[in-house]
Design a protein around this motif. Sequence first.
Motif, PDB file in Angstrom:
ATOM      1  N   ARG A  90     -24.577  71.731 -30.448  1.00  0.00           N
ATOM      2  CA  ARG A  90     -25.383  71.079 -29.512  1.00  0.00           C
ATOM      3  C   ARG A  90     -25.811  69.768 -30.020  1.00  0.00           C
ATOM      4  NH1 ARG A  90     -23.691  72.527 -24.566  1.00  0.00           N
ATOM      5  NH2 ARG A  90     -23.994  74.785 -24.134  1.00  0.00           N
ATOM      6  N   VAL A  91     -25.730  68.784 -29.070  1.00  0.00           N
ATOM      7  CA  VAL A  91     -26.598  67.456 -28.954  1.00  0.00           C
ATOM      8  C   VAL A  91     -28.099  67.732 -28.950  1.00  0.00           C
ATOM      9  CG1 VAL A  91     -27.001  65.321 -27.937  1.00  0.00           C
ATOM     10  CG2 VAL A  91     -24.691  66.420 -27.640  1.00  0.00           C
TER      11      VAL A  91
ATOM     12  N   LYS C 272     -18.456  67.024 -14.601  1.00  0.00           N
ATOM     13  CA  LYS C 272     -16.823  67.402 -15.578  1.00  0.00           C
ATOM     14  C   LYS C 272     -17.197  68.509 -16.674  1.00  0.00           C
ATOM     15  CE  LYS C 272     -14.321  64.612 -17.845  1.00  0.00           C
ATOM     16  NZ  LYS C 272     -13.127  63.856 -18.139  1.00  0.00           N
ATOM     17  N   ASP C 273     -16.336  69.405 -17.008  1.00  0.00           N
ATOM     18  CA  ASP C 273     -16.649  70.409 -18.067  1.00  0.00           C
ATOM     19  C   ASP C 273     -15.234  70.612 -18.466  1.00  0.00           C
ATOM     20  OD1 ASP C 273     -15.706  72.886 -17.117  1.00  0.00           O
ATOM     21  OD2 ASP C 273     -17.262  72.644 -15.794  1.00  0.00           O
ATOM     22  N   ASN C 274     -15.169  71.241 -19.572  1.00  0.00           N
ATOM     23  CA  ASN C 274     -13.798  71.520 -20.431  1.00  0.00           C
ATOM     24  C   ASN C 274     -13.666  73.018 -20.409  1.00  0.00           C
ATOM     25  OD1 ASN C 274     -15.736  72.194 -22.097  1.00  0.00           O
ATOM     26  ND2 ASN C 274     -14.959  70.956 -23.898  1.00  0.00           N
ATOM     27  N   PRO C 277     -19.734  75.434 -20.969  1.00  0.00           N
ATOM     28  CA  PRO C 277     -20.765  74.667 -20.257  1.00  0.00           C
ATOM     29  C   PRO C 277     -21.238  73.571 -21.350  1.00  0.00           C
ATOM     30  CG  PRO C 277     -21.610  76.555 -21.022  1.00  0.00           C
ATOM     31  CD  PRO C 277     -20.086  76.732 -21.328  1.00  0.00           C
ATOM     32  N   ILE C 278     -20.536  72.249 -21.298  1.00  0.00           N
ATOM     33  CA  ILE C 278     -20.662  71.229 -22.204  1.00  0.00           C
ATOM     34  C   ILE C 278     -21.673  70.181 -21.495  1.00  0.00           C
ATOM     35  CG2 ILE C 278     -18.499  70.253 -21.355  1.00  0.00           C
ATOM     36  CD1 ILE C 278     -18.174  69.176 -24.177  1.00  0.00           C
ATOM     37  N   CYS C 279     -22.539  69.683 -22.142  1.00  0.00           N
ATOM     38  CA  CYS C 279     -23.465  68.564 -21.670  1.00  0.00           C
ATOM     39  C   CYS C 279     -22.786  67.318 -21.274  1.00  0.00           C
ATOM     40  CB  CYS C 279     -24.694  68.331 -22.440  1.00  0.00           C
ATOM     41  SG  CYS C 279     -25.743  69.718 -22.881  1.00  0.00           S
TER      42      CYS C 279
ATOM     43  N   TYR D  89     -19.015  63.798 -26.699  1.00  0.00           N
ATOM     44  CA  TYR D  89     -18.999  64.162 -25.490  1.00  0.00           C
ATOM     45  C   TYR D  89     -17.580  64.339 -24.967  1.00  0.00           C
ATOM     46  CZ  TYR D  89     -24.112  63.843 -24.973  1.00  0.00           C
ATOM     47  OH  TYR D  89     -25.497  64.020 -25.646  1.00  0.00           O
ATOM     48  N   GLN D  90     -17.382  64.837 -23.929  1.00  0.00           N
ATOM     49  CA  GLN D  90     -15.679  64.519 -23.333  1.00  0.00           C
ATOM     50  C   GLN D  90     -15.402  62.905 -23.100  1.00  0.00           C
ATOM     51  OE1 GLN D  90     -15.501  67.384 -19.833  1.00  0.00           O
ATOM     52  NE2 GLN D  90     -17.581  67.031 -19.854  1.00  0.00           N
ATOM     53  N   MET D 259     -18.527  70.578 -31.145  1.00  0.00           N
ATOM     54  CA  MET D 259     -19.366  70.230 -29.852  1.00  0.00           C
ATOM     55  C   MET D 259     -18.719  69.476 -28.851  1.00  0.00           C
ATOM     56  SD  MET D 259     -22.192  67.319 -30.147  1.00  0.00           S
ATOM     57  CE  MET D 259     -23.204  68.236 -31.657  1.00  0.00           C
TER      58      MET D 259
END
Lengths: 112, 122, 376, 536
Positions: A90-91, C272-274, C277-279, D89-90, D259
């Motif tokens: 995680r960040v 949006k997520d992939n 549960p991504i921040c 991130y994405q 991540m």
Amino acid sequence: MNQVNDRSRDIGEFVPRPDDDMVICRCEEVTKGEIRKAVHEGMWTVTEVRRYLRTGMGLCQGQTCGKLVKGIIASELGIPQSELEPATSRVPMRPIEMKVFAKEAKEADGNG
Amino acid sequence: MAQRIALHPILGVPEKGRPVKFTFDGKTLEGYEGEPIAVALKANGVMVHRYTKKGHQPRGIFCAIGRCTDCVMVVDGEPNIRTCITPLKEGMKVETQYGVSPLPFEEQGCPSGKKGDGDETV
Amino acid sequence: MADTAEVIVIGGGIIGSAISYFLAKEGVKVLCLEGSDYIGNGGSSRNGGGVRQSGRDPRELPLVMYGIKNYWPHLSEDLEVDCEYHQDGNLRLGKTEKHRKILEGLTDRARKVGLDVTMIDGDEVRRINPYLSDEVTCASWCPTDGHANPLTTTLGFYKTARKYGARFITGERVVELKKEKGKLRKVVCASGDVYEGETIVLAAGYDSRAIAATVGIDLPMEKIMLEALVTEAQPPMFNQMLGTAEADFYGHQTKHGSFVFGGSSGLEGFTKDNGTPICCSLTAPCICRGIMKYFPNLSDAKIVRTWAGWMDFSADGVPMLGMVPEVPGLVLACGFSGHGFGIAPGAASQIAQLILTGKTDVDLTALRYDRFKAKI
Amino acid sequence: MKRYDLIVVGAGPSGLSAAVEAAKRGMRVVVFDENEKPGGQLFKQIHKFFGSKEHKARIRGFRIGQQLLKEASDVGVTVILSATVIGMYQDKELVVRIGDEIHHVKGDSILIATGASENMVPFEGWTLPGVIGAGAAQTMINLHGILPGKRVLMLGTGNVGLVVSFQLLQCGCEMAALVDAAPKIGGYGVHASKLARTGVPFYLSHTIKKVEGTDHVTGVTIAQVDSKYQFIPGTEKHFDVDTVCVAVGLSPMSQLLKMAGCKMVDDPKKGGQVPVCDERGQTSIPGVFAAGDVAGIEEASSAMIEGRMAGVAAAEYLGFMEEAACSREEDELTKDLDCLRQGMFAPKNKGKKIDKTEEGIPLSNTLLTKGYLADDEVEAFPGFTHRVGVHPVIECTQNIPCNPCQDVCPKECISIGDNLTALPVVVENAACIDCGMCVASCSGQAIFLVDEDKGDGTAEVTIPYEFLPLPEKGTEGYALGRDGRKLCPATVSRVRTAKAFDSTNLLSMRVPREFAMKARFFKSGNAADAAGEVAG
């Protein structure tokens, strides 16, 4: 990767060992005995042990104890280490002050 | 007392910033500007950076590259500063960290039950 | 002969584990199926840990009050784990006239159903919590609210339920429910395993919607992602649970000394997520700005982790509980809309009681699944 | 939001190499590194590298780092230091902390080259100040110029353990012992021999039982372990040390990739959690690449090649390079990489039981268990020659991809041939002119120049010497054997230092003739006090 994992499988009782009071998670001071006991209380994954005992939740976020905890859980369950998923990454990668995290630099637009 | 390397057979003379003074638990010490605080402390024979919150166990430099966070101390009033990668500056106030505070445990009223009883060695 | 149990609980979060605990404690043969690899991997381990009554919809308030009265005070002993429950009050903070009006609305609504919650001014707020900034001008104050550790509490329910003989299987994702001769009987999993049970409890958060659909029941809810963050340990400061009128952040200081704060970026429902549960990169800085407006001296506190989690947000923001007459044997316990932690002991005990005796101490009719009507 | 063609995270060997290749094709490249100084591991590795000329063999790690930095700035790569990438991130977005604020940046392609971090093994007292990682010792000595301690015990005999132990000796620390639970030394034999000949003892099938001390390390007790790594009672050995170094392997620091949602796999052969990559280093997310130790633990030399491959692949992915040109370059680099991945220590041979060299010569067992070649074993190896007059004696007995000794000899006395991992031989009619280039250039310090008979009953042995103080001509002392035991009296006859030797001094000593093929180290001082220092 979902592996069907029946938590009522018998993995035997918790048997105390001489090195149980050795600290494994250096930031949160969690010992080997506490980790082994947690496995026998049903915490069969790194993430559950992490949430139950705080291993890997300290300032270094598991960079030092991550592999050690995984090894202890695997040996207590009698399974190879590679079958256990490590904790989620995680960040932030490094601790960062709230005021710095809050301060988003004004970027010159485009490729400035 | 670990010494500084005066002359290295391969690297020669280590380049250092200008000498600066800083305080450690109130005592004035000397180090070089820009070198990690932990290195200046080590050169002055300081090995213990903090005592852990639960077991009051001594901790010091372990990874020296800012990852394990064992070397954290209170610097200029801010706790949990990784001294192995924070450059030394003139007049820095470095204090041993007890749990998460510069106050020795007995002065903190010790919020959570302490595991390692007795050894209040400061 | 398929695997059978008296009660099959679908979903290994705090609700599913607690229901399993209350039933197994009474000797019921319980099987709990968790789709992910971890117990309590949904909202149960991602929330801000509030055990609060103030600010709740009156329809679910009695359940929370029941839980705070009957279970929370001795939950650590019951579950043989430190739930870290604190009942030191909840401050919901405001700075502007607009905030004051919001807080007054919430306070009046709660007082109507007998909850002791009052409006206090800035000075009173800072008497209770001296770390709050001078900009805070008002707050709603509920002394019987509090907070606890959602991680140890959830896993405590799981651990003790397991000790009482409840069988938990993780990595077993339910994809279909099947009736037999008019009564709900079978639970089919993605792995191909099939289980049978007398009563089947659906406590799988948002996933409950797709599962219920396989027996013709639609549970109107959507998946909204919230984010949270935790700081390094700090010297002890205060024990109240905190929130704001605009809900830009909420949280508390844990026993460990670290602060856990949840919050939002304003884009909730559209992030949006992939698939995990991504921040999103905007949220954490926004939460930090929100916190620092109220707690200036936390600005040096270091954030050590941020995370995200989905809420099973129901159409009217309160859960769907109870029996489903059209599908005999099906019991619902989902749609907790992001505040399922504090209510869990109350809700789970009533669902267990409903299954065991057909009756409940707290009236659940307001939370029936078929309450959704058109506006006119 | 700021957008780059390629963002590289990590300015180490692989990150910089990738940045160079990408920038050469006209891409706008930025490299972020959280440290104050770039170069990653390179600037801590002061030994001469193995490999062939293309792999920058016989050049010291930190000089390769300096060359790489120059190359990067020449092609216009921006390297931003003290810049910590706190999150990925994405949509290929990174959040980078620079100074007291964070920056949101995006890359059309991203290369994660964050390297590895040290594994740890817990033992009683492992949290005491004075117990440090081997990388920590390397950082203290080479970056900060301070001794980690006075007397050190090293746990772990992989290349890191061996190399760092030698570095500790070089800066004046005393090495009490090297200890490893494994039955055999994990790193290169030549690295072990460099230590053994100075008298440092090896304890294989041993590990740490307890580190003593209240506020910091004052001593350590090791004990023998059986095949299941359980202590064998009664085999305890105590050492008075003030520092314990742990060098028990590295793990890829792949958190950023995990991540961002890259597909990961747990591969013990690669050191742990690594991204699933195609042969060019692209992860499961198109446009996101991984190279170097983060994609699998190997040496800096392979990290640099992997970096170049990823840089070229990124250029092709974004249309800065034609597919044909790209695959030609990739094939070339793959060949380079493959020839590094040969020999006994290749990833494919990890854990495999090898008891003969490619030439069919039985491997020395003493080397693997004690760190030195036994006198009777050494005769079997092609480099160990007897000649009239001065000639090279090469004690290189393991197949390692390395050939600087062949390239550097002006008289072509040494030959390895095309197979990079072949053992070096001294050619039949070698006309050695005693120039010493081979001795100075051998990355493993395994070459000596020996004149077995100076005519006056003595022989002259020239050894590589990288210690201070450098003894002067005429200094009296004694010679040590390969096993580090005191052998015979010795007198320094010559000391040569030259720029071409790159800080490896050549020390020649006269010893009685019969010790010509055994004397491999020199210690000054009279025989009396010397006895104490010899290994127990």
